[in-house]
Scaffold this active site. Sequence first.
Site, mmCIF file in Angstrom:
data_model
loop_
_atom_site.group_PDB
_atom_site.id
_atom_site.type_symbol
_atom_site.label_atom_id
_atom_site.label_comp_id
_atom_site.label_asym_id
_atom_site.label_seq_id
_atom_site.Cartn_x
_atom_site.Cartn_y
_atom_site.Cartn_z
ATOM 1 N N TYR A 178 0.828 -1.205 0.000
ATOM 2 C CA TYR A 178 0.000 0.000 0.000
ATOM 3 C C TYR A 178 0.859 1.251 0.000
ATOM 4 O O TYR A 178 0.640 2.173 -0.791
ATOM 5 C CB TYR A 178 -0.918 -0.021 1.221
ATOM 6 N N LYS A 182 1.050 4.443 -2.697
ATOM 7 C CA LYS A 182 0.662 5.806 -2.334
ATOM 8 C C LYS A 182 1.835 6.791 -2.415
ATOM 9 O O LYS A 182 1.630 8.000 -2.570
ATOM 10 C CB LYS A 182 0.075 5.825 -0.922
#
Length: 280
Positions: A178, A182
């Site tokens: 993740y 990002k």
Amino acid sequence: MDKQPLPPTLRTRVALVTGGARRVGKAIAIELARRGARVAVHANSSLDEAYALCELLEEEFGADAAAFEADLAEDGAPADLVERVTRHFARFGEAGDAEVGRIDILVNSAAVWPKQPLEELTGEDARRCLQVNTVAPLLLAKEAGLRMAEQATGGVILNLGDVATAPDGVPPTGYAGYHASKAAIPGITRALAIELAERNPRVRVNAVLPGPVICEHLPDEPEDPPARKEFVRKAALITTPNEGAYGRAEHVAHAVAMLVENPFITGVALPVDGGTRLKR
């Protein structure tokens, strides 16, 4: 919901909020509707929640709102979603001629954040995070941004990143896939700000980097566990005047609305984290 409509600063503007059916995306959809925008609420697995939110926006603010389903893990989904939204919100002029479909605001809020030990991370896991959290926002911004560039009024794109991936952020363990996805958001934001301004100087691109926030006070959101509330409260450097003194999803939504409405800001990645990144 105790929020009242604001002066319609975004009246007639069409806004697409991906991941808008739940949590921070929901707060953003509500804030834009309060300001008069016509809101497209995107969802994948939360379509029922998206329909319920649209009903609420219509009842509370008289907003023109509609739900749209799309799996952003699919390459063709961004272009198809933008096309459906612009087509849906096309209106008829006084002479009865159909207006060209438009899109004025894109908020890339949809994301996946699987928690897993680093030892278990696979290429497939990493690629799914990259597809939904990096590639899809880039392609959505491309599709919406090129349409905005053809509009005299331009438009605004807001990408949601994560303050943990800021240069002074501290990513928690268990989310390597993740956080890798990002971390690209600020770079994408700057690149698109330049690309689209060259085509139309009234197109702006910014990012918001949220820190941990509480969402339980939003309509139909479940209560956050006590441990989560304590974590959010302790993560921030400052406290807030609201009950619980912790950051809320609305604080992120207010920042998005400010960046939408301020015509002289582009290419920034704004942390909205209560100073979380400053704590050591």
